[in-house]
Design a protein around this motif. Structure first.
Motif, PDB file in Angstrom:
ATOM      1  N   ARG A 195       0.823  -1.201   0.000  1.00  0.00           N
ATOM      2  CA  ARG A 195       0.000   0.000   0.000  1.00  0.00           C
ATOM      3  C   ARG A 195       0.868   1.266   0.000  1.00  0.00           C
ATOM      4  O   ARG A 195       2.071   1.215   0.309  1.00  0.00           O
ATOM      5  CB  ARG A 195      -0.912   0.025   1.225  1.00  0.00           C
ATOM      6  N   ALA A 196       0.226   2.383  -0.288  1.00  0.00           N
ATOM      7  CA  ALA A 196       0.848   3.697  -0.191  1.00  0.00           C
ATOM      8  C   ALA A 196      -0.209   4.678   0.285  1.00  0.00           C
ATOM      9  O   ALA A 196      -1.398   4.345   0.358  1.00  0.00           O
ATOM     10  CB  ALA A 196       1.406   4.135  -1.541  1.00  0.00           C
ATOM     11  N   ALA A 197       0.212   5.885   0.614  1.00  0.00           N
ATOM     12  CA  ALA A 197      -0.687   6.922   1.134  1.00  0.00           C
ATOM     13  C   ALA A 197      -1.457   6.414   2.342  1.00  0.00           C
ATOM     14  O   ALA A 197      -2.598   6.819   2.580  1.00  0.00           O
ATOM     15  CB  ALA A 197      -1.642   7.406   0.046  1.00  0.00           C
ATOM     16  N   HIS A 198      -0.842   5.535   3.102  1.00  0.00           N
ATOM     17  CA  HIS A 198      -1.406   5.039   4.355  1.00  0.00           C
ATOM     18  C   HIS A 198      -0.937   5.955   5.485  1.00  0.00           C
ATOM     19  O   HIS A 198      -0.313   6.982   5.240  1.00  0.00           O
ATOM     20  CB  HIS A 198      -0.953   3.606   4.602  1.00  0.00           C
ATOM     21  N   ALA A 199      -1.233   5.577   6.720  1.00  0.00           N
ATOM     22  CA  ALA A 199      -0.775   6.347   7.878  1.00  0.00           C
ATOM     23  C   ALA A 199      -0.113   5.392   8.863  1.00  0.00           C
ATOM     24  O   ALA A 199      -0.530   4.238   9.005  1.00  0.00           O
ATOM     25  CB  ALA A 199      -1.938   7.072   8.550  1.00  0.00           C
ATOM     26  N   ARG A 213      -3.896   2.969   0.178  1.00  0.00           N
ATOM     27  CA  ARG A 213      -4.412   2.585  -1.133  1.00  0.00           C
ATOM     28  C   ARG A 213      -3.520   1.555  -1.799  1.00  0.00           C
ATOM     29  O   ARG A 213      -2.288   1.645  -1.743  1.00  0.00           O
ATOM     30  CB  ARG A 213      -4.534   3.812  -2.028  1.00  0.00           C
ATOM     31  N   VAL A 214      -4.144   0.574  -2.461  1.00  0.00           N
ATOM     32  CA  VAL A 214      -3.486  -0.323  -3.400  1.00  0.00           C
ATOM     33  C   VAL A 214      -4.468  -0.550  -4.546  1.00  0.00           C
ATOM     34  O   VAL A 214      -5.652  -0.790  -4.320  1.00  0.00           O
ATOM     35  CB  VAL A 214      -3.063  -1.651  -2.747  1.00  0.00           C
ATOM     36  N   MET A 215      -3.975  -0.423  -5.781  1.00  0.00           N
ATOM     37  CA  MET A 215      -4.857  -0.467  -6.951  1.00  0.00           C
ATOM     38  C   MET A 215      -5.954   0.584  -6.765  1.00  0.00           C
ATOM     39  O   MET A 215      -5.667   1.723  -6.468  1.00  0.00           O
ATOM     40  CB  MET A 215      -5.421  -1.872  -7.145  1.00  0.00           C
ATOM     41  N   GLU A 216      -7.218   0.189  -6.896  1.00  0.00           N
ATOM     42  CA  GLU A 216      -8.328   1.125  -6.726  1.00  0.00           C
ATOM     43  C   GLU A 216      -8.946   1.060  -5.332  1.00  0.00           C
ATOM     44  O   GLU A 216      -9.942   1.741  -5.058  1.00  0.00           O
ATOM     45  CB  GLU A 216      -9.399   0.868  -7.783  1.00  0.00           C
ATOM     46  N   ALA A 217      -8.401   0.246  -4.462  1.00  0.00           N
ATOM     47  CA  ALA A 217      -8.987   0.037  -3.130  1.00  0.00           C
ATOM     48  C   ALA A 217      -8.382   0.997  -2.111  1.00  0.00           C
ATOM     49  O   ALA A 217      -7.169   1.232  -2.097  1.00  0.00           O
ATOM     50  CB  ALA A 217      -8.771  -1.398  -2.679  1.00  0.00           C
ATOM     51  N   ARG A 218      -9.244   1.552  -1.259  1.00  0.00           N
ATOM     52  CA  ARG A 218      -8.809   2.338  -0.107  1.00  0.00           C
ATOM     53  C   ARG A 218      -9.316   1.635   1.145  1.00  0.00           C
ATOM     54  O   ARG A 218     -10.505   1.359   1.262  1.00  0.00           O
ATOM     55  CB  ARG A 218      -9.337   3.779  -0.193  1.00  0.00           C
ATOM     56  N   MET A 219      -8.403   1.402   2.086  1.00  0.00           N
ATOM     57  CA  MET A 219      -8.677   0.472   3.170  1.00  0.00           C
ATOM     58  C   MET A 219      -8.819   1.178   4.512  1.00  0.00           C
ATOM     59  O   MET A 219      -8.460   2.348   4.660  1.00  0.00           O
ATOM     60  CB  MET A 219      -7.553  -0.568   3.232  1.00  0.00           C
ATOM     61  N   SER A 220      -9.330   0.436   5.503  1.00  0.00           N
ATOM     62  CA  SER A 220      -9.447   0.956   6.866  1.00  0.00           C
ATOM     63  C   SER A 220      -8.845  -0.017   7.869  1.00  0.00           C
ATOM     64  O   SER A 220      -9.072   0.121   9.073  1.00  0.00           O
ATOM     65  CB  SER A 220     -10.926   1.199   7.216  1.00  0.00           C
ATOM     66  N   ASP A 221      -8.091  -0.997   7.399  1.00  0.00           N
ATOM     67  CA  ASP A 221      -7.540  -2.021   8.286  1.00  0.00           C
ATOM     68  C   ASP A 221      -6.429  -1.455   9.164  1.00  0.00           C
ATOM     69  O   ASP A 221      -5.819  -0.440   8.865  1.00  0.00           O
ATOM     70  CB  ASP A 221      -7.041  -3.224   7.487  1.00  0.00           C
ATOM     71  N   VAL A 222      -6.168  -2.136  10.280  1.00  0.00           N
ATOM     72  CA  VAL A 222      -5.130  -1.735  11.228  1.00  0.00           C
ATOM     73  C   VAL A 222      -4.189  -2.917  11.449  1.00  0.00           C
ATOM     74  O   VAL A 222      -4.651  -4.036  11.733  1.00  0.00           O
ATOM     75  CB  VAL A 222      -5.728  -1.289  12.571  1.00  0.00           C
ATOM     76  N   HIS A 223      -2.897  -2.678  11.317  1.00  0.00           N
ATOM     77  CA  HIS A 223      -1.898  -3.723  11.515  1.00  0.00           C
ATOM     78  C   HIS A 223      -0.830  -3.213  12.479  1.00  0.00           C
ATOM     79  O   HIS A 223      -0.570  -2.007  12.558  1.00  0.00           O
ATOM     80  CB  HIS A 223      -1.246  -4.120  10.196  1.00  0.00           C
ATOM     81  N   MET A 243     -14.391   4.753   7.805  1.00  0.00           N
ATOM     82  CA  MET A 243     -14.441   4.264   6.427  1.00  0.00           C
ATOM     83  C   MET A 243     -13.041   4.174   5.852  1.00  0.00           C
ATOM     84  O   MET A 243     -12.092   4.794   6.345  1.00  0.00           O
ATOM     85  CB  MET A 243     -15.311   5.177   5.565  1.00  0.00           C
ATOM     86  N   GLY A 244     -12.875   3.397   4.801  1.00  0.00           N
ATOM     87  CA  GLY A 244     -11.587   3.276   4.146  1.00  0.00           C
ATOM     88  C   GLY A 244     -11.121   4.610   3.592  1.00  0.00           C
ATOM     89  O   GLY A 244     -11.931   5.427   3.152  1.00  0.00           O
ATOM     90  N   ARG A 245      -9.797   4.801   3.573  1.00  0.00           N
ATOM     91  CA  ARG A 245      -9.252   6.098   3.160  1.00  0.00           C
ATOM     92  C   ARG A 245      -7.767   6.003   2.835  1.00  0.00           C
ATOM     93  O   ARG A 245      -7.078   5.030   3.188  1.00  0.00           O
ATOM     94  CB  ARG A 245      -9.477   7.139   4.258  1.00  0.00           C
ATOM     95  N   LEU A 264      -8.785  10.790   2.087  1.00  0.00           N
ATOM     96  CA  LEU A 264      -9.623  10.692   0.907  1.00  0.00           C
ATOM     97  C   LEU A 264     -10.409   9.392   0.982  1.00  0.00           C
ATOM     98  O   LEU A 264      -9.823   8.315   1.150  1.00  0.00           O
ATOM     99  CB  LEU A 264      -8.768  10.728  -0.358  1.00  0.00           C
ATOM    100  N   SER A 265     -11.728   9.471   0.830  1.00  0.00           N
ATOM    101  CA  SER A 265     -12.592   8.305   1.007  1.00  0.00           C
ATOM    102  C   SER A 265     -12.559   7.395  -0.218  1.00  0.00           C
ATOM    103  O   SER A 265     -11.989   7.731  -1.264  1.00  0.00           O
ATOM    104  CB  SER A 265     -14.028   8.754   1.269  1.00  0.00           C
ATOM    105  N   VAL A 266     -13.246   6.263  -0.105  1.00  0.00           N
ATOM    106  CA  VAL A 266     -13.339   5.325  -1.220  1.00  0.00           C
ATOM    107  C   VAL A 266     -14.084   5.953  -2.391  1.00  0.00           C
ATOM    108  O   VAL A 266     -13.930   5.515  -3.538  1.00  0.00           O
ATOM    109  CB  VAL A 266     -14.037   4.026  -0.781  1.00  0.00           C
ATOM    110  N   ASP A 267     -14.883   6.969  -2.133  1.00  0.00           N
ATOM    111  CA  ASP A 267     -15.603   7.687  -3.183  1.00  0.00           C
ATOM    112  C   ASP A 267     -14.863   8.938  -3.633  1.00  0.00           C
ATOM    113  O   ASP A 267     -15.450   9.813  -4.283  1.00  0.00           O
ATOM    114  CB  ASP A 267     -17.006   8.070  -2.697  1.00  0.00           C
ATOM    115  N   CYS A 268     -13.584   9.057  -3.256  1.00  0.00           N
ATOM    116  CA  CYS A 268     -12.753  10.209  -3.629  1.00  0.00           C
ATOM    117  C   CYS A 268     -13.294  11.516  -3.055  1.00  0.00           C
ATOM    118  O   CYS A 268     -13.203  12.578  -3.689  1.00  0.00           O
ATOM    119  CB  CYS A 268     -12.609  10.317  -5.144  1.00  0.00           C
ATOM    120  N   ALA A 269     -13.877  11.437  -1.855  1.00  0.00           N
ATOM    121  CA  ALA A 269     -14.363  12.632  -1.170  1.00  0.00           C
ATOM    122  C   ALA A 269     -13.388  12.999  -0.048  1.00  0.00           C
ATOM    123  O   ALA A 269     -12.993  12.137   0.740  1.00  0.00           O
ATOM    124  CB  ALA A 269     -15.755  12.390  -0.592  1.00  0.00           C
TER     125      ALA A 269
END
Length: 390
Positions: A195-199, A213-223, A243-245, A264-269
């Motif tokens: 992923r990239a643009a994570h926190a 983000r990876v590919m077109e997916a924006r995630m909300s998982d925690v590792h 929500m995923g971002r 940035l949300s999964v809907d690009c908001a």
């Protein structure tokens, strides 16, 4: 030393910012002028006094990095390190550092390091632990001979040229400043997806990753990565969850809690929500605050005094569509109850005309602290307040 006071840092996104000694240090990034994306000057650093809200800028010298955005900034022993990023020549994997406390602001490029550095990338994260810089993830490129079968790199099929492949990774790389050496530890457990643009944030001996983000997916998982055993663990939170971002921030605010903001949300908001995550109870809690009308993405967040989180810059719009929403505000998020002293300082700061004639009764140190709070809450009255109270 050359510097300018009484000005405000320029709007920007994709910059780096770290907090040292009561000052937020801001470098790099980019903004939009007409239809062009323009990198901010690389030979200046901006200082924001988090107590008074006053900006100043200093000239930088030495082995100055090229103007860039998307680099990963971190602070260690009074030094600001930046790694990676994207400049006019594309993605880079160079490492630079500058002493923030000696007043010289002289850049040094890390040369002749041992071990293999990460491949060029941007939008990665860094954990600081035991005087080491530990980098995770990011988006960049590899050559065919650098690809392997360990599933640490996901190819961006929309962008590749001959034997150069672009994509996302979940690699862990360690830089030790004391030996100027790179290493890539062998991790255990189930690693997060590339992923990239994570926190990311560090809590004790653990590094945390959220979303991205990876590919077109924006995630909300925690590792979580144990930085002693190098073991990955996915944390499954109890609902509700954010929500995923991507392009958001994660800041450690106590020994067991993290603060997530924006993105940035999964809907690009663009998002303006803030959440506190307790790593022990695995519970998310949405935080109420007065900045709900100020969405931000690709901003920075730093831990300030009394567990405040200082958010600077970023964009209020989806930068790939509009690219004209860059900001230069410093937003302060209160994440913990304030002490009585802090409450008193802020009360006086908000009501200077009522109590200003009594400031002369206070010890000089306390008086100076209150004058800074007056400046923070009432910038336009700063000069008048100082003239009456000093």
């Amino acid at each position: 030393m050359d510097y300018t006071a009484g000005v405000v840092a320029r709007e920007r996104s994709g910059h780096t910012a770290v907090l040292e000694g009561g000052f937020l240090y801001v470098w790099g990034g980019y903004l939009s002028i007409a239809d062009d994306e323009v990198f901010l000057p690389n030979d200046e650093i901006w200082l924001y006094d988090i107590e008074s809200g006053v900006w100043e800028t200093h000239v930088m010298r030495g082995e100055v990095p090229p103007p860039m955005s998307g680099m990963c900034g971190s602070s260690l022993d009074g030094e600001m390190y930046i790694f990676g990023g994207c400049d006019d020549d594309g993605h880079t994997n160079q490492l630079y550092h500058v002493n923030l406390l000696d007043g010289e602001y002289t850049w040094r490029k890390v040369m002749n390091s041992s071990g293999a550095p990460p491949t060029p990338r941007d939008k990665l994260s860094c954990w600081v632990y035991k005087n080491r810089l530990i980098y995770f993830g990011g988006y960049g490129h590899k050559r065919l001979i650098q690809l392997d079968s360990t599933k640490t790199f996901v190819v961006d099929e929309a962008l590749w040229v001959e034997e150069v492949f672009w994509g996302w990774n979940n690699e862990v790389h360690v830089f030790n400043p004391s030996t100027a050496s790179w290493s890539e530890p062998h991790t255990h457990g189930l690693a997060p997806a590339p992923r990239a643009a994570h926190a990311g944030a560090t809590l004790g001996s653990r590094g945390y990753v959220c979303g991205g983000r990876v590919m077109e997916a924006r995630m909300s998982d925690v590792h979580c990565l144990d930085l002693e055993s190098w073991t990955w663990t996915e944390i499954i939170p109890m609902s509700p969850i954010p929500m995923g971002r991507s392009w958001h921030t994660l800041t450690a605010i106590s020994d067991s809690t993290l603060f997530l903001f924006g993105g940035l949300s999964v809907d690009c908001a663009p998002l303006s929500d803030g959440w506190i995550f307790d790593v022990q109870t695995k519970l998310w809690r949405e935080l109420a605050y007065p900045h709900k009308n100020k969405p931000r993405l690709w901003h920075t967040a730093s831990l300030g005094k009394d567990s405040d989180v200082i958010v600077f810059g970023g964009s209020r719009d989806y930068i790939l569509w509009v690219d004209k929403g860059h900001c230069n505000e410093a937003l302060v998020f209160q994440t913990q109850p304030y002490s009585l002293i802090r409450l008193c300082e802020d009360c006086i700061g908000r009501n200077p005309r009522v109590l200003l004639d009594r400031l002369l009764w206070l010890p000089r140190r306390i008086r100076q602290a209150i004058l800074k709070r007056i400046s923070f809450f009432k910038p336009t009255e700063k000069s008048q307040a100082i003239s009456h109270a000093t």
